[in-house]
Motif scaffolding. Structure first.
Motif, PDB file in Angstrom:
ATOM      1  N   THR A  18     -12.020  33.924 -48.371  1.00  0.00           N
ATOM      2  CA  THR A  18     -12.118  32.510 -48.022  1.00  0.00           C
ATOM      3  C   THR A  18     -13.150  32.315 -46.915  1.00  0.00           C
ATOM      4  O   THR A  18     -13.995  31.409 -46.981  1.00  0.00           O
ATOM      5  CB  THR A  18     -10.750  31.968 -47.574  1.00  0.00           C
ATOM      6  N   HIS A  21     -16.726  32.870 -48.413  1.00  0.00           N
ATOM      7  CA  HIS A  21     -17.240  31.822 -49.299  1.00  0.00           C
ATOM      8  C   HIS A  21     -17.086  30.418 -48.728  1.00  0.00           C
ATOM      9  O   HIS A  21     -17.514  29.440 -49.362  1.00  0.00           O
ATOM     10  CB  HIS A  21     -16.536  31.908 -50.656  1.00  0.00           C
ATOM     11  N   SER A  22     -16.476  30.320 -47.547  1.00  0.00           N
ATOM     12  CA  SER A  22     -16.280  29.014 -46.897  1.00  0.00           C
ATOM     13  C   SER A  22     -15.539  28.031 -47.783  1.00  0.00           C
ATOM     14  O   SER A  22     -15.775  26.811 -47.737  1.00  0.00           O
ATOM     15  CB  SER A  22     -17.639  28.424 -46.472  1.00  0.00           C
ATOM     16  N   SER A  23     -14.664  28.553 -48.632  1.00  0.00           N
ATOM     17  CA  SER A  23     -13.801  27.723 -49.485  1.00  0.00           C
ATOM     18  C   SER A  23     -12.599  28.566 -49.876  1.00  0.00           C
ATOM     19  O   SER A  23     -12.691  29.804 -49.898  1.00  0.00           O
ATOM     20  CB  SER A  23     -14.546  27.240 -50.732  1.00  0.00           C
ATOM     21  N   PRO A  24     -11.478  27.923 -50.171  1.00  0.00           N
ATOM     22  CA  PRO A  24     -10.249  28.685 -50.443  1.00  0.00           C
ATOM     23  C   PRO A  24     -10.390  29.619 -51.642  1.00  0.00           C
ATOM     24  O   PRO A  24     -10.881  29.237 -52.707  1.00  0.00           O
ATOM     25  CB  PRO A  24      -9.212  27.590 -50.710  1.00  0.00           C
ATOM     26  N   GLY A  45     -11.132  30.501 -57.267  1.00  0.00           N
ATOM     27  CA  GLY A  45     -11.705  29.705 -56.200  1.00  0.00           C
ATOM     28  C   GLY A  45     -13.157  30.031 -55.932  1.00  0.00           C
ATOM     29  O   GLY A  45     -13.795  29.428 -55.070  1.00  0.00           O
TER      30      GLY A  45
END
Length: 384
Positions: A18, A21-24, A45
């Motif tokens: 997370t 990738h700076s996203s869940p 994700g």
């Protein structure tokens, strides 16, 4: 693995990816790859579902390979290959958490371990995969030769150097001390010209010169992944014991049986030796010199055979018919054949043959013709 351990590692992987990738990112499946401390995880994700491989340091009492430096070494070696040298010959490191003893790597599936295919189908069915393996070993050496300083930078950035970095040199020193006494006790002393050539073998491996290159520390078919069908490419895995050492030690597995095999066949006739040598020479031109290459390869093979002979006491105590006895005889004779082919270290090669003859007399169950391709086809497994 305790459920709590798996749950904790799953959460750690999700946090690492997370953040990356700076996203869940969620782990939606965790498949333990027994018996190793490895799991394949399915992720969601990252644009679309995908997989990765997670490795960790074992923490159960009585486990082997529990040293934290192993993951440090693997990460340093893989980053050296991908970041320093731009090679796609091994998995990339995606994320690490050394405080938890965990690393996330590229998943190289649907590739599978070459040794599994050889056991299942025989070497003849996978000649192109074996050739890819030989080229991959040569490519690893060719591409890393001359870059030991850059690897050392990667390794020292992760902490103190580990014992594995000197594993080959430690084995050379151990053999220098142990082999003469054991050979004398067996009745095949390392004396005279034999002793001189034994010293030359150890000196070659102590100082590989232009042949100094990175090895993953276990150049065997279980540590190479290939496609069962399609392109005959190969990827190398398991760099926990990686170190810069003599490149031709990585060629021994093509000429002399490794721990899993009783025979490896004739690498010259099959072309495996040429696949490795031509690829190696792209980065180590000295491999094109017949004398230099032959001396180095022979030294590596004879060193391996003498190292395996240190198991004599354990094998002598086993029951008749134990296949490890057969393997030891063939290991000595295969090393001698390699020396004879390259006209190098003739006295030590003769000693290896005399030692094999002694073992044949001592173990009548091991007095067989291992060059018979019907009885012992290439890559005959040590265990039925």
């Amino acid at each position: 693995m305790p459920a709590s351990g798996a749950t904790s590692r799953r959460a750690c992987v999700e946090t690492l990816l997370t953040d990356l990738h700076s996203s869940p990112v969620r782990v939606v499946a965790w498949e333990r790859l027994e018996p190793w401390a490895v799991a394949r995880v399915t992720l969601r994700g990252i644009a679309a579902p995908r997989t990765a491989v997670v490795k960790w340091v074992r923490d159960q009492p009585g486990s082997t390979r529990t040293e934290p430096w192993r993951l440090h070494t693997e990460v340093a070696a893989l980053r050296h290959l991908s970041d320093d040298l731009g090679l796609a010959i091994a998995p990339r490191v995606l994320a690490t958490d050394f405080s938890r003893g965990l690393v996330v790597l590229d998943d190289l599936a649907p590739r599978t371990a070459l040794d599994r295919l050889l056991r299942r189908d025989g070497a003849a069915a996978h000649a192109d995969r074996l050739a890819a393996f030989a080229r991959a070993r040569g490519e690893l050496s060719a591409s890393t030769a001359g870059h030991a300083g850059r690897y050392l930078g990667q390794r020292t950035s992760l902490g103190p150097a580990d014992p594995a970095a000197a594993a080959d040199m430690a084995q050379v020193a151990q053999l220098r001390n142990r082999a003469p006494g054991q050979a004398a006790a067996l009745g095949v002393p390392l004396a005279g010209r034999v002793s001189h050539e034994f010293g030359a073998v150890l000196a070659e491996l102590d100082d590989p010169g232009p042949f100094c290159a990175l090895s993953n520390g276990d150049a065997e078919t279980n540590n190479v992944l290939v496609h069962e069908a399609g392109p005959a490419d190969a990827r190398l895995i398991d760099f926990e014991s990686a170190a810069y050492t003599h490149a031709l030690l990585d060629a021994v597995c093509l000429h002399v049986p490794g721990p899993a095999w009783m025979t490896v066949g004739d690498p010259v006739a099959t072309g495996l030796a040429d696949h490795h040598r031509r690829t190696l020479a792209r980065g180590v031109p000295e491999a094109e010199d017949d004398r230099r290459y032959g001396t180095g390869l022979t030294a590596a093979c004879l060193f391996w055979a003498i190292a395996r002979l240190q198991r004599f006491g354990a094998l002598d105590a086993r029951v008749q018919g134990d296949r490890s006895r057969l393997q030891l005889v063939e290991t000595l004779e295969a090393a001698a054949r390699t020396a004879e082919h390259h006209r190098a270290h003739p006295h030590l090669a003769g000693w290896a043959r005399r030692t094999a003859d002694l073992l044949r007399r001592r173990w009548p169950d091991a007095d067989l013709d291992f060059t018979d391709p019907v009885a012992f086809p290439p890559y005959t497994a040590r265990h039925p």
